[in-house]
Design a protein around this motif. Structure first.
Motif, mmCIF file in Angstrom:
data_model
loop_
_atom_site.group_PDB
_atom_site.id
_atom_site.type_symbol
_atom_site.label_atom_id
_atom_site.label_comp_id
_atom_site.label_asym_id
_atom_site.label_seq_id
_atom_site.Cartn_x
_atom_site.Cartn_y
_atom_site.Cartn_z
ATOM 1 N N UNK A 1 -6.563 40.059 4.927
ATOM 2 C CA UNK A 1 -7.520 40.823 4.130
ATOM 3 C C UNK A 1 -7.691 42.220 4.715
ATOM 4 N N UNK A 2 -8.181 43.103 3.866
ATOM 5 C CA UNK A 2 -8.332 44.504 4.268
ATOM 6 C C UNK A 2 -7.137 45.310 3.797
ATOM 7 N N UNK A 3 -7.376 46.535 3.377
ATOM 8 C CA UNK A 3 -6.311 47.355 2.798
ATOM 9 C C UNK A 3 -5.154 47.577 3.759
ATOM 10 N N UNK A 4 -5.463 47.860 5.013
ATOM 11 C CA UNK A 4 -4.397 48.161 5.976
ATOM 12 C C UNK A 4 -3.509 46.945 6.207
ATOM 13 N N UNK A 5 -4.131 45.793 6.487
ATOM 14 C CA UNK A 5 -3.364 44.580 6.757
ATOM 15 C C UNK A 5 -2.552 44.150 5.544
ATOM 16 N N UNK A 6 -3.147 44.238 4.357
ATOM 17 C CA UNK A 6 -2.438 43.848 3.130
ATOM 18 C C UNK A 6 -1.291 44.813 2.844
ATOM 19 N N UNK A 7 -1.529 46.106 2.995
ATOM 20 C CA UNK A 7 -0.471 47.096 2.739
ATOM 21 C C UNK A 7 0.735 46.862 3.654
ATOM 22 N N UNK A 8 0.472 46.626 4.935
ATOM 23 C CA UNK A 8 1.584 46.409 5.869
ATOM 24 C C UNK A 8 2.323 45.113 5.582
ATOM 25 N N UNK A 9 1.600 44.080 5.173
ATOM 26 C CA UNK A 9 2.252 42.811 4.841
ATOM 27 C C UNK A 9 3.102 42.951 3.579
ATOM 28 N N UNK A 10 2.634 43.728 2.618
ATOM 29 C CA UNK A 10 3.418 43.963 1.397
ATOM 30 C C UNK A 10 4.714 44.702 1.706
ATOM 31 N N UNK A 11 4.693 45.525 2.751
ATOM 32 C CA UNK A 11 5.867 46.320 3.102
ATOM 33 C C UNK A 11 6.808 45.602 4.060
ATOM 34 N N UNK A 12 6.409 44.417 4.519
ATOM 35 C CA UNK A 12 7.202 43.690 5.513
ATOM 36 C C UNK A 12 8.179 42.737 4.830
ATOM 37 N N UNK B 1 -9.210 48.529 -5.134
ATOM 38 C CA UNK B 1 -8.202 48.272 -4.105
ATOM 39 C C UNK B 1 -6.798 48.465 -4.663
ATOM 40 N N UNK B 2 -6.582 48.071 -5.926
ATOM 41 C CA UNK B 2 -5.271 48.250 -6.552
ATOM 42 C C UNK B 2 -4.870 49.725 -6.519
ATOM 43 N N UNK B 3 -5.795 50.590 -6.847
ATOM 44 C CA UNK B 3 -5.489 52.015 -6.843
ATOM 45 C C UNK B 3 -5.256 52.552 -5.447
ATOM 46 N N UNK B 4 -5.957 52.021 -4.475
ATOM 47 C CA UNK B 4 -5.855 52.533 -3.102
ATOM 48 C C UNK B 4 -4.591 52.056 -2.386
ATOM 49 N N UNK B 5 -3.950 51.011 -2.889
ATOM 50 C CA UNK B 5 -2.719 50.551 -2.256
ATOM 51 C C UNK B 5 -1.526 51.449 -2.582
ATOM 52 N N UNK B 6 -1.657 52.260 -3.598
ATOM 53 C CA UNK B 6 -0.627 53.242 -3.913
ATOM 54 C C UNK B 6 0.734 52.626 -4.190
ATOM 55 N N UNK B 7 1.770 53.223 -3.618
ATOM 56 C CA UNK B 7 3.143 52.799 -3.892
ATOM 57 C C UNK B 7 3.499 51.463 -3.253
ATOM 58 N N UNK B 8 2.690 51.004 -2.305
ATOM 59 C CA UNK B 8 3.000 49.736 -1.646
ATOM 60 C C UNK B 8 3.002 48.570 -2.623
ATOM 61 N N UNK B 9 2.172 48.642 -3.647
ATOM 62 C CA UNK B 9 2.068 47.542 -4.602
ATOM 63 C C UNK B 9 3.308 47.418 -5.481
ATOM 64 N N UNK B 10 3.720 48.461 -6.222
ATOM 65 C CA UNK B 10 4.929 48.303 -7.032
ATOM 66 C C UNK B 10 6.177 48.048 -6.194
ATOM 67 N N UNK B 11 6.233 48.609 -4.994
ATOM 68 C CA UNK B 11 7.399 48.407 -4.131
ATOM 69 C C UNK B 11 7.526 46.963 -3.676
ATOM 70 N N UNK B 12 6.398 46.243 -3.628
ATOM 71 C CA UNK B 12 6.418 44.853 -3.162
ATOM 72 C C UNK B 12 6.958 43.894 -4.216
ATOM 73 N N UNK B 13 6.878 44.296 -5.474
ATOM 74 C CA UNK B 13 7.314 43.425 -6.562
ATOM 75 C C UNK B 13 6.314 42.340 -6.919
#
Length: 263
Positions: free
Chosen positions: A25-36, A50-62
């Protein structure tokens, strides 16, 4: 023929491990996990903000997130009441980093091989902070026993500030056996304890550029006798006065810095 009890227990433990999941949980931890790419991701729950704040990490994760109202977030995601989730939670499988010997021999060839071993450190915030320092100073891994140590959790990941996705955290069956394995690979095992007769900087000056494993225990119980007996040296971090102490995560950071400064 009936299976022995130990075989049944081992099979149950294997099934339980396979079914285990973790909520980050948390934007930082979720963003890094999406990119891993190593992370097996199962379910992503977000608020619109939160969806808006994750930026490109969300679409890149699929991944396709479940969007929920902020007021009902705590009812949808099974997090502890005090979790600062920032409207982002991700269910994942625990990371698998491979075998101890493989991880211990990997890393930047230009840096002295460096490991951290934790004995009975159960506070996820301390372990998360140690992982963060280990990443900063280029340690191969942080090693801890599978039992009586902080497991991979959302609280640990949040404190690690993304380091959990990049810094190997190896849980071993028997810490003393793991330390013996590192010793066989050429590591010098240095237990850090206030009772140590050797100063850490002086000791590092004596061992040259040999690989080092720093071994730290939890505040209170400290290092077990068997853990100390397995180590090559027991050293202390010199203080400017005869009072005060460092918690395990601060001690780890200071010691990691000292090793890198020594060459």
């Amino acid at each position: 023929m009936k299976k022995p009890t130990w075989v049944i227990d081992k099979e149950r433990a294997r099934r339980a491990a396979a079914a285990e999941t973790v909520w980050l949980f948390g934007l930082h931890a979720v963003r890094d996990a999406l990119a891993n790419p190593r992370r097996e991701r199962l379910r992503l729950v977000l608020t619109r903000n939160a969806e808006g704040r994750l930026g490109e990490a969300l679409p890149a994760s699929g991944m396709t997130p479940e969007i929920v109202d902020a007021r009902s977030f705590d009812k949808v995601v099974p997090l502890a009441g005090e979790s600062v989730h920032q409207g982002a939670a991700l269910e994942v499988k625990p990371l698998s980093w491979g075998k101890l010997d493989e991880v211990a021999l990997a890393g930047d060839p230009g840096l002295r091989p460096l490991m951290v071993a934790l004995d009975r450190v159960t506070d996820p915030h301390n372990v998360g902070a140690v992982l963060r320092s280990a990443e900063v100073f280029g340690a191969q891994a942080v090693v801890a026993p599978a039992r009586h140590a902080a497991p991979e959790t959302g609280a640990l990941a949040k404190t690690a500030s993304g380091a959990l996705e990049r810094q190997p955290y190896l849980r071993v069956t028997n810490l003393a056996d793991a330390l013996e394995q590192l010793k066989a690979l050429g590591y010098v095992l240095i237990a850090l304890d206030g009772t140590g007769t050797e100063s850490l900087p002086d000791l590092l000056g004596q061992i040259g550029t040999r690989p080092v494993c720093l071994v730290l225990g939890a505040e209170g119980p400290g290092l077990r006798d068997k853990t100390i007996a397995t180590c090559d040296h027991v050293a202390r971090i010199p203080f400017a006065a005869d009072f005060g102490s460092l918690n395990v995560s601060n001690a780890a950071a200071v010691a990691l810095y000292a090793v890198r400064q020594a060459g």
